[in-house]
Enzyme design. Structure first.
Site, mmCIF file in Angstrom:
data_model
loop_
_atom_site.group_PDB
_atom_site.id
_atom_site.type_symbol
_atom_site.label_atom_id
_atom_site.label_comp_id
_atom_site.label_asym_id
_atom_site.label_seq_id
_atom_site.Cartn_x
_atom_site.Cartn_y
_atom_site.Cartn_z
ATOM 1 N N GLU A 1 5.415 80.383 32.069
ATOM 2 C CA GLU A 1 4.645 79.146 32.248
ATOM 3 C C GLU A 1 4.784 78.189 31.077
ATOM 4 O O GLU A 1 4.852 76.970 31.257
ATOM 5 C CB GLU A 1 3.159 79.471 32.456
ATOM 6 C CG GLU A 1 2.818 80.055 33.815
ATOM 7 C CD GLU A 1 2.971 81.572 33.889
ATOM 8 O OE1 GLU A 1 3.638 82.167 33.012
ATOM 9 O OE2 GLU A 1 2.439 82.164 34.839
ATOM 10 N N ALA B 1 3.990 80.860 40.762
ATOM 11 C CA ALA B 1 3.313 79.880 41.613
ATOM 12 C C ALA B 1 4.364 79.035 42.321
ATOM 13 O O ALA B 1 5.492 78.921 41.846
ATOM 14 C CB ALA B 1 2.436 78.987 40.748
ATOM 15 N N GLU C 1 1.363 88.320 37.161
ATOM 16 C CA GLU C 1 -0.102 88.468 37.047
ATOM 17 C C GLU C 1 -0.642 89.347 38.170
ATOM 18 O O GLU C 1 -1.574 90.128 37.963
ATOM 19 C CB GLU C 1 -0.767 87.086 37.072
ATOM 20 C CG GLU C 1 -0.536 86.319 35.768
ATOM 21 C CD GLU C 1 -1.161 84.932 35.794
ATOM 22 O OE1 GLU C 1 -0.787 84.138 36.681
ATOM 23 O OE2 GLU C 1 -2.031 84.653 34.951
ATOM 24 N N GLY D 1 2.786 83.985 38.168
ATOM 25 C CA GLY D 1 1.736 84.522 39.037
ATOM 26 C C GLY D 1 2.135 85.849 39.664
ATOM 27 O O GLY D 1 1.274 86.693 39.946
HETATM 28 N N1 COA Z 1 8.266 77.405 43.112
HETATM 29 C C1 COA Z 1 9.001 76.788 44.043
HETATM 30 N N2 COA Z 1 10.348 76.829 44.109
HETATM 31 C C2 COA Z 1 10.975 77.536 43.170
HETATM 32 C C3 COA Z 1 10.279 78.212 42.144
HETATM 33 C C4 COA Z 1 8.865 78.127 42.139
HETATM 34 N N3 COA Z 1 8.126 78.747 41.213
HETATM 35 N N4 COA Z 1 11.173 78.825 41.349
HETATM 36 C C5 COA Z 1 12.384 78.541 41.856
HETATM 37 N N5 COA Z 1 12.264 77.764 42.948
HETATM 38 C C6 COA Z 1 13.345 77.248 43.804
HETATM 39 C C7 COA Z 1 14.293 76.357 43.007
HETATM 40 O O1 COA Z 1 13.827 75.034 42.948
HETATM 41 C C8 COA Z 1 15.567 76.501 43.797
HETATM 42 O O2 COA Z 1 15.444 75.677 44.933
HETATM 43 P P1 COA Z 1 16.687 74.829 45.493
HETATM 44 O O3 COA Z 1 17.735 75.854 45.801
HETATM 45 O O4 COA Z 1 16.136 74.109 46.651
HETATM 46 O O5 COA Z 1 17.079 73.925 44.368
HETATM 47 C C9 COA Z 1 15.531 77.940 44.286
HETATM 48 O O6 COA Z 1 14.144 78.338 44.200
HETATM 49 C C10 COA Z 1 16.346 78.907 43.464
HETATM 50 O O7 COA Z 1 15.971 78.771 42.092
HETATM 51 P P2 COA Z 1 17.049 78.877 40.936
HETATM 52 O O8 COA Z 1 16.314 78.688 39.655
HETATM 53 O O9 COA Z 1 18.186 77.979 41.221
HETATM 54 O O10 COA Z 1 17.549 80.372 41.131
HETATM 55 P P3 COA Z 1 17.887 81.466 40.063
HETATM 56 O O11 COA Z 1 18.261 82.678 40.821
HETATM 57 O O12 COA Z 1 18.831 80.926 39.047
HETATM 58 O O13 COA Z 1 16.524 81.771 39.271
HETATM 59 C C11 COA Z 1 14.204 82.241 38.996
HETATM 60 C C12 COA Z 1 15.425 82.311 39.935
HETATM 61 C C13 COA Z 1 13.014 82.747 39.749
HETATM 62 C C14 COA Z 1 14.451 83.129 37.769
HETATM 63 C C15 COA Z 1 14.018 80.780 38.519
HETATM 64 O O14 COA Z 1 13.984 79.935 39.634
HETATM 65 C C16 COA Z 1 12.741 80.530 37.754
HETATM 66 O O15 COA Z 1 12.696 80.793 36.564
HETATM 67 N N6 COA Z 1 11.721 80.000 38.441
HETATM 68 C C17 COA Z 1 10.503 79.539 37.819
HETATM 69 C C18 COA Z 1 9.595 80.684 37.518
HETATM 70 C C19 COA Z 1 8.332 80.152 36.903
HETATM 71 O O16 COA Z 1 8.342 79.338 35.997
HETATM 72 N N7 COA Z 1 7.207 80.643 37.415
HETATM 73 C C20 COA Z 1 5.929 80.226 36.929
HETATM 74 C C21 COA Z 1 5.499 79.029 37.665
HETATM 75 S S1 COA Z 1 3.923 78.498 37.093
#
Ligand code: COA
Length: 697
Positions: A129, A67, A109, A106
């Protein structure tokens, strides 16, 4: 045909196969435009009789990572993710998820609601999550157990850990691993599906595999221990239990309702705050994001003691060749053995193979002089905490290093400005304050001096990330942020003992709050002789009450050196199990009488408030001085350095949630009880309260 579903989702056609490509940098989060674009793609598939199947894939670094967290907090616009997923589930033609990078939340999902799933070999999958105090709300809970079994699904959902492609294939989550081009492999796969008339395959129609109900209750106990105080993991077990006996549609509704309730929960707000703060902390205040870090390919560490060994191990783990400089061959070979043992530990944990361990150890060079440092890009100075010794090392380094090499000191409390002044290129001087054990602890306090070059600061942030740490930039301040705040909690914990609390009462209050260990059990681990030496070093700068509060010295005099001597604040049995000790109560009673303090029953509330608000007040001063850039940085430091419970968001977030007017009132009360020297409210707190604002604006 080359139709555009919208800006975030592009639709292409390859014969009878439609390919929807999501393009929403940086992580293809499920923003409104992506959800709407996917619905557009499903419409196109259903409306066009000649379209036989749809492939959903992503541009950029990853498949949909979940999400869009930036959309939380505002009302969500239709189509919601649940609507996209319902459309996928109802679709009469096969849809295939083609995944690379991390298919999370998501995004995962969506894949579960597709008929087939295909991925590249290094793709990873997960439902993280729970780490944000949430749970999957769009079918993750009702679909995943149907595909991989109840036990395996519960493990993924309740802990949020990822699995790799091979495991996903073995568990029945993936239909194929694509070793070449993912898009091409997906189209070939889908053609086979169409040709063999396999058609759609709905996860929602699969039966729930049988499972052992005892597993659920065992998991509950395990999760309560592992995620102390956190609600979401327990709710995950409730929901999994529910889905095993509830018809699919009804279970999906219950899953959604539970997730919606969690979004509004304080724990989720706190965890989401930390998620953003941990990313914000990587942005260095006042330094443009596009400043290029200096290349770091060769490093050196000076000082083969405990910290130097741990830091060297970190560098080797990141595949950086290290020259370790020490005063004697004997100290260096002892360090080499210790470093090899740390690498062995990583082999045992499965982090590296034996071959990798050998290769990494071969990247370590030992030296008793500075002559070979000409090719080094960065040096970490980790010699003993003595300013004159460190200055000597700095001068020797400056002679040996290239003019653009960075000197990073690992000091935990010495003045970085004074160290920078001891060399002719202060712009190359920074701090990298690792925490012990340096090869394990995630927190790294990077320190900026007033003359540190912007690209030197960008370099240590990038290097910290490369080492797998969470580097937070802090400024000049005695003890920087973590230890400076900790010293206030330690002081208050000592004062509470003088006033009538017991070590086990204080520890119980703080572990009950969520810290992994209480301050006195921690002191027993560190050793009372170490605590006494630290106290002696600070003695001249202490207040009269702090000088008088010499419980540590009294324990040392009684031979109670902590766990290593079988007794400290607690007594320890042969297995190292601690228990309260009446002898300590006697030492404390005698101490109180000698100091003329009338000891009293102290409430748990007072213990908690004094320990926490003493830290928050100090943190507010740190912010006023500019030694931390943002309150969120302080939260990140405490959540990753000293085990502040993540679901409470860090000390500043916790204070904000308690209400700054309440915090101010408590500080004023304790200033009256304990003394202005200890609880005079920081000007920042007084000002924010008078302006009706909080730490975060
Ligand atoms: N929504 C919005 N922005 C997101 C995001 C999300 N779900 N996940 C990551 N971002 C943004 C970060 O804030 C960061 O932004 P910035 O560069 O402006 O600070 C950018 O994406 C890169 O994220 P980062 O975590 O630094 O990169 P990474 O390559 O180390 O890791 C992921 C990538 C996807 C593994 C990690 O961001 C992550 O675990 N995200 C959350 C996933 C999650 O919890 N999803 C369920 C949400 S309910």
């Amino acid at each position: 045909m080359n139709a555009i579903a919208n800006n975030a989702v592009t639709l292409d056609r390859q014969g009878g196969v439609l390919v929807a490509s999501v393009n929403n940098p940086p992580v293809n989060a499920l923003s409104h435009a992506v959800r709407a674009g996917l619905v557009g793609a499903i419409d196109a598939l259903e409306d066009d009789p000649s379209a036989q199947a749809l492939v959903i894939c992503c541009e950029g670094r990853t498949f949909i990572a979940g999400a869009d967290l930036r959309e939380f907090g505002a009302p969500m616009k239709s189509p919601l993710l649940g609507e996209v997923i319902a459309r996928l589930d109802a679709c009469a033609k096969p849809v295939i998820a083609a995944m690379h990078g991390t298919a999370l939340g998501g995004g995962f999902e969506i894949a579960l609601a597709c008929s087939y799933r295909i991925a590249v070999r290094d793709a990873r999958f997960g439902l993280p999550e729970v780490k944000l105090g949430l749970l999957p709300g769009s079918g993750g809970i009702v679909r995943l157990p149907r595909l991989i079994g109840v036990e395996a699904a519960l493990a993924m959902i309740s802990e949020g850990n990822q699995i790799g492609a091979q495991e996903a294939l073995d568990k029945g989550l993936l239909d194929q691993i694509a070793d070449g081009d993912l898009k091409a492999a997906s189209i070939a796969f889908v053609r086979q599906i169409v040709e063999s008339a396999k058609g759609v395959r709905r996860t929602s129609e699969l039966p729930v595999p049988s499972f052992d109900p005892a597993h659920l209750s065992a998991k509950r106990t395990e999760l309560a221990r592992k995620f102390k105080g956190m609600n979401a993991p327990q709710i995950a077990v409730d929901l999994i239990e529910m889905m095993t006996t509830t018809p699919f549609a009804e279970a999906a509704e219950k899953e959604y309702a539970a997730c919606k309730a969690l979004i509004a929960s304080p724990q989720s707000r706190a965890l989401r705050h930390l998620f953003s703060a941990e990313r914000e902390a990587l942005k260095i205040e006042g330094i443009p994001a596009d400043i290029a870090p200096r290349p770091v390919n060769h490093v050196a560490v000076v000082g083969p003691g405990t910290m130097g060994r741990g830091i060297t191990t970190c560098f080797l783990m990141a595949d950086l060749p290290v020259i370790l400089v020490g005063r004697s061959d004997a100290s260096l070979s002892k360090a080499q053995i210790a470093i090899a043992a740390m690498l062995d530990g990583n082999v045992k944990r499965g982090a590296i193979s034996q071959t990798e361990r050998d290769r990494k150890l071969a990247m370590l060079m030992l030296s008793t002089d500075y002559n070979g440092l000409g090719a080094v890009d960065l040096v970490v100075e980790a010699v003993s905490e003595n300013i004159d010794t460190k200055k000597q090392v700095f001068r020797a380094l400056e002679e040996a290093l290239r003019p653009d090499a960075i000197i990073a000191t690992n000091t935990s409390f010495l003045d970085i400005e004074e160290l920078a002044s001891s060399v002719s290129r202060p712009e190359n001087v920074v701090g990298m304050h690792f925490f012990n054990p340096a090869n394990i602890m995630k927190l790294l306090e990077n320190v900026r001096g007033s003359r540190s070059a912007p690209d030197a600061l960008a370099t240590i942030t990038a290097l910290g990330k490369r080492l797998g740490k969470l580097p937070v930039m802090v400024g000049r301040s005695e003890g920087f942020v973590a230890n400076r705040m900790l010293s206030k909690r330690t002081r208050e914990a000592q004062f509470l003992l003088e006033e009538g609390a017991t070590p086990w009462q204080v520890d119980k209050v703080l572990t009950g709050f969520g810290f992994p260990i209480g301050p006195f059990a921690l002191a027993d681990l560190a050793g009372m002789d170490i605590m006494a030496a630290a106290r002696a070093a600070r003695f001249a700068r202490m207040t009269p009450r702090e000088q008088r509060c010499n419980i540590v010295d009294k324990l040392v005099a009684a031979g109670r050196l902590g766990q290593k001597s079988g007794a400290g604040y607690y007594r320890y049995d042969a297995e190292g199990k601690r228990s309260p000790d009446p002898q300590v109560e006697q030492i404390l009673a005698d101490h109180g009488a000698e100091a003329g303090i009338v000891q009293r029953q102290i409430t748990d509330e007072e213990i908690l408030e004094r320990c926490l608000y003493a830290m928050v007040n100090e943190a507010a001063r740190i912010l006023e001085e500019g030694a931390a850039a943002r309150p969120g940085d302080i939260d990140v430091i405490w959540a990753n350095g000293f085990g502040f419970p993540r679901h409470l968001g860090g000390p500043m977030f916790y204070a904000q949630e308690a209400g700054l007017p309440h915090v101010l009132e408590a500080l004023e009360k304790y200033a009256g009880m304990v003394g202005e020297d200890y609880f005079k409210p920081a000007a920042l707190i007084t000002r924010l309260v008078s302006e009706g604002r909080g730490f975060y604006g």
